[in-house]
Scaffold this motif. Structure first.
Motif, PDB file in Angstrom:
ATOM      1  N   ILE A   5       0.843  -1.189   0.000  1.00 26.84           N
ATOM      2  CA  ILE A   5       0.000   0.000   0.000  1.00 26.84           C
ATOM      3  C   ILE A   5       0.881   1.243   0.000  1.00 26.84           C
ATOM      4  CG2 ILE A   5      -1.890   1.222   1.141  1.00 26.84           C
ATOM      5  CD1 ILE A   5      -1.142  -2.113   2.533  1.00 26.84           C
ATOM      6  N   ARG A   6       0.714   2.074  -1.018  1.00 23.57           N
ATOM      7  CA  ARG A   6       1.313   3.415  -0.974  1.00 23.57           C
ATOM      8  C   ARG A   6       0.296   4.326  -0.312  1.00 23.57           C
ATOM      9  NH1 ARG A   6       1.872   7.403  -6.056  1.00 23.57           N
ATOM     10  NH2 ARG A   6      -0.369   7.198  -5.754  1.00 23.57           N
ATOM     11  N   THR A   7       0.697   5.036   0.731  1.00 25.06           N
ATOM     12  CA  THR A   7      -0.290   5.732   1.561  1.00 25.06           C
ATOM     13  C   THR A   7       0.235   7.057   2.080  1.00 25.06           C
ATOM     14  OG1 THR A   7      -1.705   5.483   3.522  1.00 25.06           O
ATOM     15  CG2 THR A   7       0.496   4.512   3.637  1.00 25.06           C
ATOM     16  N   THR A   8      -0.707   7.983   2.333  1.00 28.95           N
ATOM     17  CA  THR A   8      -0.389   9.206   3.072  1.00 28.95           C
ATOM     18  C   THR A   8      -0.688   9.052   4.554  1.00 28.95           C
ATOM     19  OG1 THR A   8      -2.604  10.106   2.633  1.00 28.95           O
ATOM     20  CG2 THR A   8      -0.851  10.680   1.066  1.00 28.95           C
ATOM     21  N   TRP A   9      -1.152   7.858   4.958  1.00 26.23           N
ATOM     22  CA  TRP A   9      -1.452   7.596   6.366  1.00 26.23           C
ATOM     23  C   TRP A   9      -0.158   7.675   7.178  1.00 26.23           C
ATOM     24  CZ3 TRP A   9      -5.711   7.473   9.141  1.00 26.23           C
ATOM     25  CH2 TRP A   9      -5.737   6.819  10.367  1.00 26.23           C
ATOM     26  N   GLY A  10      -0.036   8.745   7.976  1.00 24.27           N
ATOM     27  CA  GLY A  10       1.173   8.945   8.760  1.00 24.27           C
ATOM     28  C   GLY A  10       2.356   9.415   7.950  1.00 24.27           C
ATOM     29  N   ALA A  11       2.137   9.833   6.687  1.00 23.22           N
ATOM     30  CA  ALA A  11       3.254  10.218   5.827  1.00 23.22           C
ATOM     31  C   ALA A  11       2.749  11.155   4.733  1.00 23.22           C
ATOM     32  CB  ALA A  11       3.902   8.984   5.207  1.00 23.22           C
ATOM     33  N   PRO A  12       2.738  12.466   4.949  1.00 25.67           N
ATOM     34  CA  PRO A  12       2.189  13.396   3.955  1.00 25.67           C
ATOM     35  C   PRO A  12       2.841  13.294   2.576  1.00 25.67           C
ATOM     36  CG  PRO A  12       2.514  14.512   6.053  1.00 25.67           C
ATOM     37  CD  PRO A  12       3.147  13.165   6.191  1.00 25.67           C
ATOM     38  N   ARG A  13       4.109  12.880   2.522  1.00 26.40           N
ATOM     39  CA  ARG A  13       4.785  12.722   1.232  1.00 26.40           C
ATOM     40  C   ARG A  13       4.696  11.277   0.727  1.00 26.40           C
ATOM     41  NH1 ARG A  13       8.373  17.107  -0.018  1.00 26.40           N
ATOM     42  NH2 ARG A  13       8.628  18.534   1.730  1.00 26.40           N
ATOM     43  N   ARG A  14       3.977  10.430   1.438  1.00 24.71           N
ATOM     44  CA  ARG A  14       3.680   9.040   1.097  1.00 24.71           C
ATOM     45  C   ARG A  14       4.833   8.093   1.448  1.00 24.71           C
ATOM     46  NH1 ARG A  14       2.192  11.291  -4.086  1.00 24.71           N
ATOM     47  NH2 ARG A  14       0.018  11.945  -4.077  1.00 24.71           N
ATOM     48  N   ARG A  15       4.445   6.901   1.832  1.00 23.42           N
ATOM     49  CA  ARG A  15       5.351   5.790   2.112  1.00 23.42           C
ATOM     50  C   ARG A  15       4.687   4.525   1.578  1.00 23.42           C
ATOM     51  NH1 ARG A  15       4.198   3.979   8.357  1.00 23.42           N
ATOM     52  NH2 ARG A  15       1.985   4.548   8.400  1.00 23.42           N
ATOM     53  N   VAL A  16       5.415   3.386   1.624  1.00 22.63           N
ATOM     54  CA  VAL A  16       4.858   2.106   1.207  1.00 22.63           C
ATOM     55  C   VAL A  16       4.888   1.156   2.393  1.00 22.63           C
ATOM     56  CG1 VAL A  16       5.056   0.132  -0.350  1.00 22.63           C
ATOM     57  CG2 VAL A  16       5.589   2.429  -1.176  1.00 22.63           C
ATOM     58  N   PHE A  29       4.957   3.417  -7.400  1.00 21.21           N
ATOM     59  CA  PHE A  29       5.653   2.272  -6.808  1.00 21.21           C
ATOM     60  C   PHE A  29       5.223   1.015  -7.533  1.00 21.21           C
ATOM     61  CE2 PHE A  29       1.611   1.530  -4.997  1.00 21.21           C
ATOM     62  CZ  PHE A  29       1.579   0.252  -4.444  1.00 21.21           C
ATOM     63  N   ALA A  30       6.073  -0.019  -7.469  1.00 22.86           N
ATOM     64  CA  ALA A  30       5.771  -1.284  -8.129  1.00 22.86           C
ATOM     65  C   ALA A  30       6.518  -2.402  -7.423  1.00 22.86           C
ATOM     66  CB  ALA A  30       6.169  -1.228  -9.603  1.00 22.86           C
ATOM     67  N   PRO A  31       5.796  -3.359  -6.785  1.00 16.28           N
ATOM     68  CA  PRO A  31       6.465  -4.525  -6.193  1.00 16.28           C
ATOM     69  C   PRO A  31       6.847  -5.504  -7.296  1.00 16.28           C
ATOM     70  CG  PRO A  31       4.103  -4.627  -5.803  1.00 16.28           C
ATOM     71  CD  PRO A  31       4.357  -3.339  -6.513  1.00 16.28           C
ATOM     72  N   ALA A  32       8.129  -5.835  -7.404  1.00 18.58           N
ATOM     73  CA  ALA A  32       8.637  -6.630  -8.519  1.00 18.58           C
ATOM     74  C   ALA A  32       9.523  -7.752  -8.000  1.00 18.58           C
ATOM     75  CB  ALA A  32       9.412  -5.732  -9.480  1.00 18.58           C
ATOM     76  N   GLY A  33      10.035  -8.552  -8.939  1.00 15.66           N
ATOM     77  CA  GLY A  33      10.953  -9.628  -8.584  1.00 15.66           C
ATOM     78  C   GLY A  33      10.275 -10.973  -8.506  1.00 15.66           C
ATOM     79  N   ALA A  34      10.765 -11.801  -7.576  1.00 14.17           N
ATOM     80  CA  ALA A  34      10.290 -13.175  -7.409  1.00 14.17           C
ATOM     81  C   ALA A  34       9.720 -13.348  -6.012  1.00 14.17           C
ATOM     82  CB  ALA A  34      11.438 -14.149  -7.651  1.00 14.17           C
ATOM     83  N   PRO A  35       8.934 -14.435  -5.774  1.00 17.77           N
ATOM     84  CA  PRO A  35       8.337 -14.634  -4.441  1.00 17.77           C
ATOM     85  C   PRO A  35       9.343 -14.576  -3.307  1.00 17.77           C
ATOM     86  CG  PRO A  35       7.357 -16.145  -6.008  1.00 17.77           C
ATOM     87  CD  PRO A  35       8.466 -15.439  -6.741  1.00 17.77           C
ATOM     88  N   GLY A  36      10.533 -15.142  -3.515  1.00 22.20           N
ATOM     89  CA  GLY A  36      11.528 -15.132  -2.444  1.00 22.20           C
ATOM     90  C   GLY A  36      12.443 -13.940  -2.465  1.00 22.20           C
ATOM     91  N   ASP A  37      12.268 -13.053  -3.418  1.00 22.89           N
ATOM     92  CA  ASP A  37      13.140 -11.888  -3.542  1.00 22.89           C
ATOM     93  C   ASP A  37      12.350 -10.720  -4.116  1.00 22.89           C
ATOM     94  OD1 ASP A  37      15.408 -10.296  -3.508  1.00 22.89           O
ATOM     95  OD2 ASP A  37      16.111 -11.009  -5.459  1.00 22.89           O
ATOM     96  N   THR A  38      11.357 -10.271  -3.362  1.00 20.79           N
ATOM     97  CA  THR A  38      10.504  -9.176  -3.818  1.00 20.79           C
ATOM     98  C   THR A  38      11.160  -7.839  -3.507  1.00 20.79           C
ATOM     99  OG1 THR A  38       8.478 -10.465  -3.574  1.00 20.79           O
ATOM    100  CG2 THR A  38       8.255  -8.074  -3.565  1.00 20.79           C
ATOM    101  N   ARG A  39      11.191  -6.967  -4.501  1.00 17.64           N
ATOM    102  CA  ARG A  39      11.720  -5.615  -4.352  1.00 17.64           C
ATOM    103  C   ARG A  39      10.599  -4.614  -4.628  1.00 17.64           C
ATOM    104  NH1 ARG A  39      17.318  -6.223  -5.152  1.00 17.64           N
ATOM    105  NH2 ARG A  39      17.818  -8.395  -4.639  1.00 17.64           N
ATOM    106  N   VAL A  40      10.724  -3.422  -4.078  1.00 21.94           N
ATOM    107  CA  VAL A  40       9.776  -2.349  -4.362  1.00 21.94           C
ATOM    108  C   VAL A  40      10.511  -1.259  -5.126  1.00 21.94           C
ATOM    109  CG1 VAL A  40       8.196  -0.641  -3.420  1.00 21.94           C
ATOM    110  CG2 VAL A  40       8.413  -2.862  -2.305  1.00 21.94           C
ATOM    111  N   VAL A  41      10.072  -1.036  -6.351  1.00 23.83           N
ATOM    112  CA  VAL A  41      10.646   0.013  -7.188  1.00 23.83           C
ATOM    113  C   VAL A  41       9.810   1.273  -7.000  1.00 23.83           C
ATOM    114  CG1 VAL A  41      11.326   0.670  -9.528  1.00 23.83           C
ATOM    115  CG2 VAL A  41      11.381  -1.745  -8.844  1.00 23.83           C
TER     116      VAL A  41
END
Length: 717
Positions: free
Chosen positions: A318-329, A357-369
């Motif tokens: 989830i990319r969110t402004t909840w607790g983060a005005p400039r957004r976090r994941v 943002f985009a969660p990418a990679g493999a099940p055992g090696d997920t990265r967030v771009v």
């Protein structure tokens, strides 16, 4: 540099204009109004009008111009045509700008691909073409699936959106005609390119989310003013007798959204207003029938903006402004998706907004771009565990359309001031994104990089306002300058490719962007400070930006032209009304202008969270403090800058009544015809158009700016 109505449509999704939404009703139930007829020589309905709203008399002598097809309006528009034609003949740079812009847009432009069932789907607008075509690419070949120019040889139909099915056997395409942005959703057979059923009518930029599986093809889509009056997410099975409503919008004037991710997870959103907050639900399609998906609330009723995706590891991101005005994941187990279970995986940046943002990679090696933006420039980073890795970009520019694919890769679009939009892809393990398609020419620069500098204006309340300035001519002496402003809906200004801006720079002009409040340049708090009753702050920020340019010697006041479209058109008109000495000229493209009645025109009822409502006395006072139409009616002289207004007869967003009424008010105040011009088009609207019509509009607008700021033909190379 930014996607606006005054330049060719090549920057991807529009990031300038207010988001789409349902067509509003024609009443303000909470508004207390008493109408009073005043005598005078009005047209159409017999005389000028005024309303008493919250005890205040509000003049509106040109309300009759709200009727677009009335004989009186048509006659009035016919009178404006020769005035504009006569003015155009005195703009020396018009022909040169048209030729320069056409040369700069002569490139092949791809959209990011969708890979489905061994086929890649993408759009391509070839150099010299008027519209992009939808292609299917297999092996080394390509086939045209949908060509708007072949579908409608008049050029009036645009391809607004498309989505391929998971197996690649079908693709849903959305089209509209005449600029109304309300058209048809049709399903094509990929093998033949033929439609497989009657189109769905009345669809406006709907999300299409295909269901997985090899049975009867089906997809979810959204209707924002839907069948039998119900808005929400609908299930459509091809050739079925009727669609099924699976999620009804719970609140008035909200905008629904829908996605299916990783072949299993249904994500439903409902946006309240624009750029302020939304609700988010998640359903496991394996756990219930498609007609009644078991939707779980992720975050509902909170004052936050959320965007969600499913990663290769099966987690909800989830990319969110909840607790983060400039957004976090954050990440969570889809079985327990509430905020109390969220785990932060990408922290909020201290000085940049998280735009994609985009969660990418493999099940055992997920990265967030991620794509972050700071003062118009994007950065691309990969987050994994406690580490982040920057990925190099072709230059200093903007990223749009960041998207994760099921094979673990990520695609995105990149452009900068001197580089045409290109598509890039990245796979885990690679050190940089690569050009797509691989056989396409390299990302060659159209011209050399354009020098830039950042100035700081100081608004009336002491807030520093950054102003980015681009110039090929250097900064050692004043020169003709366009100052662009938007300041609405939390949208940040980004510096991508604009043939219009580059042509202006190549002619020796300067181009500046004011990062005013109301936009998203410094996060959610920056947006809120310039929205609602604080919208006048955005106006004052733009005034401060103009003063900063003059004070720094970038330009003289006689060399400054303000420019903005849609909500930005409102901004520049309001700034010029409050400070008639600020600049020499103003370009307001498809602007809002009558803020007493904006809720009754176009999609205005969707935007009360951004501007406030005339039904509230305090909101109404704030609206009237900067309403350009009423400021022009109150000004008894012709003082002030020259103004070029553009209006599009098919505009269903801001409604062309705004520029019509604004032009009439300026003329009534004594503004000479060549200083209160209306460039009016039929057969187009607020959204996409053919390249030739976009070039003509851009050349006219910037030739006007050149004429009034002194950008001479001899300065053009």
């Amino acid at each position: 540099m930014y996607c606006s109505r005054a330049e060719p449509p090549q920057c991807g999704p529009c990031r300038t204009c207010p988001p789409h939404g349902p067509c509003p009703g024609r009443s303000l139930s909470a508004r207390s109004v008493a109408r009073a007829r005043t005598p005078g020589g009005g047209r159409g309905d017999g005389g000028p009008e005024a309303e008493v709203t919250h005890g205040r008399r509000v003049p509106d002598p040109f309300r009759w111009l709200e009727a677009p097809d009335s004989p009186a309006t048509q006659a009035w528009l016919a009178e404006r045509e020769p005035e504009f034609a006569e003015a155009v003949r005195r703009w020396p740079l018009r022909g040169w700008l048209r030729s320069e812009i056409r040369g700069l847009v002569a490139a092949d432009l791809w959209s990011p691909p969708q890979w489905r069932g061994g086929t890649a789907f993408a759009t391509l607008r070839t150099a010299g073409a008027e519209h992009p075509r939808l292609l299917a690419l297999t092996g080394g070949g390509r086939r045209v699936l949908f060509d708007p120019a072949a579908f409608d040889p008049s050029g009036g139909t645009t391809l607004d959106a498309w989505e391929a099915s998971p197996d690649g056997r079908h693709v849903a395409v959305q089209t509209s005609s005449g600029g109304v942005e309300r058209g048809e959703l049709r399903v094509l057979d990929t093998a033949t390119g033929r439609t497989v059923e009657a189109p769905i009518g009345g669809v406006r930029y709907s999300h299409v989310a295909w269901l997985p599986g090899t049975g009867s093809p089906a997809f979810y889509y959204v209707r924002r003013d839907g069948a039998d009056g119900r808005r929400g997410v609908w299930l459509h099975r091809i050739s079925a007798d009727a669609d099924v409503l699976v999620h009804a919008c719970a609140a008035p004037r909200t905008v629904p959204g829908v996605r299916v991710r990783r072949g299993r997870w249904l994500i439903v959103t409902e946006s309240h207003g624009t750029g302020h907050r939304n609700d988010l639900w998640l359903a496991d399609l394996d756990a219930g029938p498609a007609e009644a998906p078991p939707l779980l609330p992720v975050q509902v009723g909170a004052d936050a903006e959320n965007d969600a995706d499913i990663g290769p590891d099966g987690l909800l991101y989830i990319r969110t402004t909840w607790g983060a005005p400039r957004r976090r994941v954050c990440a969570a187990d889809p079985a327990a998706p509430g905020p109390e279970h969220w785990r932060e995986v990408v922290p909020e940046s201290a000085d940049a907004t998280l735009d994609g943002f985009a969660p990418a990679g493999a099940p055992g090696d997920t990265r967030v771009v991620t794509a972050h933006t700071r003062l118009g420039l994007s950065t691309l980073n990969v987050y994994g565990g406690s580490h982040s890795l920057p990925l190099p970009l072709p230059g200093e520019g903007m990223i749009t359309g960041l998207h994760a694919h099921d094979d673990g890769s990520v695609s995105l679009s990149y452009a900068d001031v001197a580089t045409q939009l290109v598509v890039l892809t990245w796979r885990p393990g690679e050190h940089r994104p690569n050009r797509w398609p691989p056989a396409a020419p390299g990302a060659a620069r159209t011209t050399a990089p354009v020098p830039r500098q950042v100035l700081t204006g100081v608004s009336d309340d002491g807030t520093p306002i950054p102003v980015t300035v681009f110039s090929r001519a250097g900064f050692d002496r004043p020169g003709p300058t366009i100052l662009h402003g938007y300041g609405g809906f939390g949208r940040p200004r980004q510096f991508g490719f604009s043939a219009t801006v580059l042509a202006w720079l190549n002619a020796g002009g300067r181009y500046a962007v004011a990062h005013v409040r109301g936009g998203g340049d410094a996060g959610r708090a920056w947006h809120r400070q310039g929205s609602g009753r604080g919208k006048v702050r955005a106006v004052r920020d733009l005034i401060a930006s103009g003063d900063a340019l003059v004070g720094a010697g970038v330009c003289a006041r006689t060399q400054l032209c303000l420019s903005g479209g849609s909500a930005g058109g409102l901004l520049v008109l309001a700034a010029a009304a409050q400070r008639p000495d600020l600049c020499a000229a103003v370009i307001a493209s498809a602007p809002l202008a009558d803020m007493a009645r904006f809720e009754l025109l176009g999609l205005g009822a969707m935007w009360t969270r951004e501007f406030g409502t005339a039904a509230d006395p305090d909101d109404f006072a704030a609206l009237m403090a900067y309403s350009p139409y009423h400021a022009a009616l109150a000004a008894p002289t012709g003082d002030g800058p020259a103004v070029l207004l553009t209006g599009f007869h098919g505009d269903t967003r801001t409604d062309a009544a705004h520029p019509r009424k604004m032009c009439a008010a300026l003329r009534a105040g004594g503004r000479a015809p060549d200083r209160a011009l209306l460039r009016y088009e039929h057969g187009v609207g607020h959204g996409p158009r053919s390249v030739s019509r976009a070039i003509d509009l851009a050349a006219d607008a910037h030739a006007f700016a050149a004429a009034w700021t002194g950008l001479a033909p001899r300065q053009a190379p």
